[in-house]
Design an enzyme around this catalytic site. Structure first.
Site, PDB file in Angstrom:
ATOM      1  N   ASN A 219       0.780  -1.160   0.000  1.00 49.04           N
ATOM      2  CA  ASN A 219       0.069   0.029   0.063  1.00 49.04           C
ATOM      3  C   ASN A 219       0.871   1.212   0.170  1.00 49.04           C
ATOM      4  O   ASN A 219       2.226   1.165  -0.030  1.00 49.04           O
ATOM      5  CB  ASN A 219      -0.931  -0.082   1.246  1.00 49.04           C
ATOM      6  N   ASP A 286      -4.059  -6.389   5.188  1.00 48.61           N
ATOM      7  CA  ASP A 286      -5.166  -7.154   5.940  1.00 48.61           C
ATOM      8  C   ASP A 286      -4.888  -8.588   5.385  1.00 48.61           C
ATOM      9  O   ASP A 286      -5.385  -9.594   6.000  1.00 48.61           O
ATOM     10  CB  ASP A 286      -6.315  -6.585   5.536  1.00 48.61           C
ATOM     11  N   PHE A 330      -4.030   3.131  14.798  1.00 48.41           N
ATOM     12  CA  PHE A 330      -4.597   4.124  13.729  1.00 48.41           C
ATOM     13  C   PHE A 330      -5.471   3.715  12.897  1.00 48.41           C
ATOM     14  O   PHE A 330      -5.710   2.317  12.943  1.00 48.41           O
ATOM     15  CB  PHE A 330      -3.222   4.486  12.952  1.00 48.41           C
ATOM     16  N   LYS A 344     -13.312   0.282  16.072  1.00 46.63           N
ATOM     17  CA  LYS A 344     -12.004  -0.395  16.179  1.00 46.63           C
ATOM     18  C   LYS A 344     -11.691  -0.443  17.726  1.00 46.63           C
ATOM     19  O   LYS A 344     -10.755  -1.581  18.003  1.00 46.63           O
ATOM     20  CB  LYS A 344     -10.913   0.431  15.048  1.00 46.63           C
ATOM     21  N   LYS A 348     -10.728  -4.075  18.800  1.00 51.98           N
ATOM     22  CA  LYS A 348      -9.295  -4.375  19.129  1.00 51.98           C
ATOM     23  C   LYS A 348      -8.861  -4.434  20.479  1.00 51.98           C
ATOM     24  O   LYS A 348      -7.958  -4.880  20.948  1.00 51.98           O
ATOM     25  CB  LYS A 348      -8.279  -3.403  18.146  1.00 51.98           C
TER      26      LYS A 348
END
Ligand code: C5P
Length: 410
Positions: A219, A286, A330, A344, A348
């Site tokens: 990316n 991912d 992030f 998230k 997480k």
């Protein structure tokens, strides 16, 4: 709650001695950093130092006349050498040449700087810089040992490539390391170096997931934000491990860097570096190809199907370790930034999520940009950090993390 101290060096009187060596050019940046941290800096140069860098440069950066001569009627009328010796709260000699170490050990007072060192009761810090052979010479070793016995503090030298083309010990410590040493010197219990002794691991950059020996999935992450965070955390006194994906950025001074390619390698490196604070700044792929072709895939078929499998979620796994660090993630979003970031935070199980726009709504920030804006979320609050250069933003985010970090975990 521990509030970060940012003013340790404010108003502190630091006398910077510059002696003759190629590393003298770095003293200009050191003066800038010390002034930026609020210190009052007066520069004294040896005649040899003036061969390497102009006194005018250091005068402009320190905002004070630079002193070179022992006998200087003009300055004796204003701030004489004894007054200057009394003024200093800390004397830092950077770079300190082999010759200066020898003169200091012998107690000579044959130029202004050596005279000041004799005439001052201020602590003396030395950042040696010289050719590796000169550093390893028996005479230098004896001089250094004798000076240390007298209570002089040695900063470095570091090892590595030298200006003369040789490799070895003798490089002056990076100026950010010297700045950190000054902060640590002036820190007190009431005004501590905010992250002193705290182990902080940061992931940065993209990961690269191989398809075959020549192709990969990755990316646009540049690693700039993670590297800026690593540098800022080191300056706040943390022991930083920077786990970096493939990026072309130099290592911040004083940071221990581990280079990796894939998400799995990044996870292994992160788990091998126990931390008090973990910041997952990397844009981890991912998915990765289930199979990596051993040979280059030829373009024979009209279409090619790659089966991708999920990569481990590094942040989520770190958040489940025991004892677990204070975890910050992030989130780069193209839609519904706040909703996604809050989701998230919960999914997480982390303390904070710093979210930013990418794509059409990035407005000049985001991937590969030198600047960014962040919206930071935690369980019962949020704060916006406005568009700013990434080093500045890194410092603001660390201040925010510090104001929530409950201290080192058992
Ligand atoms: O799930 P998502 O990729 O949106 O979450 C982003 C955050 O999770 C970042 O902090 C990133 O570093 C981390 N992450 C991770 N491992 C992954 C995916 C994301 O640590 N496989």
């Amino acid at each position: 709650m521990r509030i970060p101290a940012t003013d340790i060096l404010t108003g502190r009187r630091i006398l910077l001695g510059v002696t003759g060596g190629i590393a003298a050019y770095k003293s200009a940046e050191l003066v800038r950093l010390l002034r930026g941290a609020g210190a009052a800096v007066r520069v004294v140069m040896t005649p040899a130092a003036c061969e390497f860098i102009s006194p005018l440069t250091l005068q402009a950066l320190s905002g004070q006349p630079v002193r070179e001569a022992l006998f200087d009627p003009q300055h004796e009328a204003a701030m004489g050498h004894i007054e200057l010796a009394r003024w200093a709260e800390l004397i830092l000699i950077a770079p300190a040449s082999a010759d200066f170490l020898a003169r200091l050990r012998a107690g000579l007072a044959n130029d202004l700087l050596s005279t000041l060192c004799l005439a001052s009761s201020a602590p003396l810090y030395l950042a040696p810089a010289m050719n590796q052979q000169m550093w390893q010479a028996a005479a230098t070793g004896e001089n250094v040992a004798a000076l240390q016995q007298r209570g002089v503090k040695l900063l470095g030298p570091a090892s590595g490539e030298q200006a003369c083309g040789e490799q070895g010990p003798g490089r002056m410590l990076e100026v950010s390391e010297l700045l950190a040493a000054c902060s640590e010197h002036f820190a007190t219990d009431a005004n501590p170096v905010p992250l002193q002794g705290v182990r902080l691991t940061i992931t940065a950059g993209p990961t690269r997931e191989a398809i075959d020996p020549v192709r990969f999935i990755s990316n646009h992450s540049s690693g700039k934000m993670g590297f800026a965070l690593a540098e800022a955390a080191r300056q706040l006194g943390a022991r930083v491990t920077l786990v970096a994906g493939p990026v072309s950025l130099p290592s911040p001074a004083g940071v221990s860097r581990v280079d990796v390619q894939t998400a799995e390698q990044m996870l292994t490196a992160v788990l091998a570096a126990p931390a008090d604070i973990f910041i997952g700044c990397a844009a981890v792929a991912d998915y990765r190809p289930e199979l990596v072709a051993e040979s280059k895939i030829k373009k024979q078929a009209e279409a090619l199907t790659l089966k991708l499998v999920r990569n481990p979620d590094i942040l989520a796994q770190v958040a489940q370790t025991s004892p677990r660090p204070f975890c910050v993630g992030f989130a780069a979003e193209t839609d519904s930034l706040a909703e996604n970031a809050r989701a998230k935070l919960a999914a997480k199980g982390v303390e904070m999520i710093a979210a930013n726009w990418v794509g059409a709504r990035a407005a000049g920030g985001g991937f590969d940009s030198a600047q960014n804006a962040l919206q930071v979320f935690w369980a019962d609050g949020e704060q916006t950090l406005a568009m700013a250069p990434k080093p500045q933003l890194a410092r603001q985010l660390l201040d925010l993390i510090l104001s929530h970090y409950p201290g080192r975990r058992p």
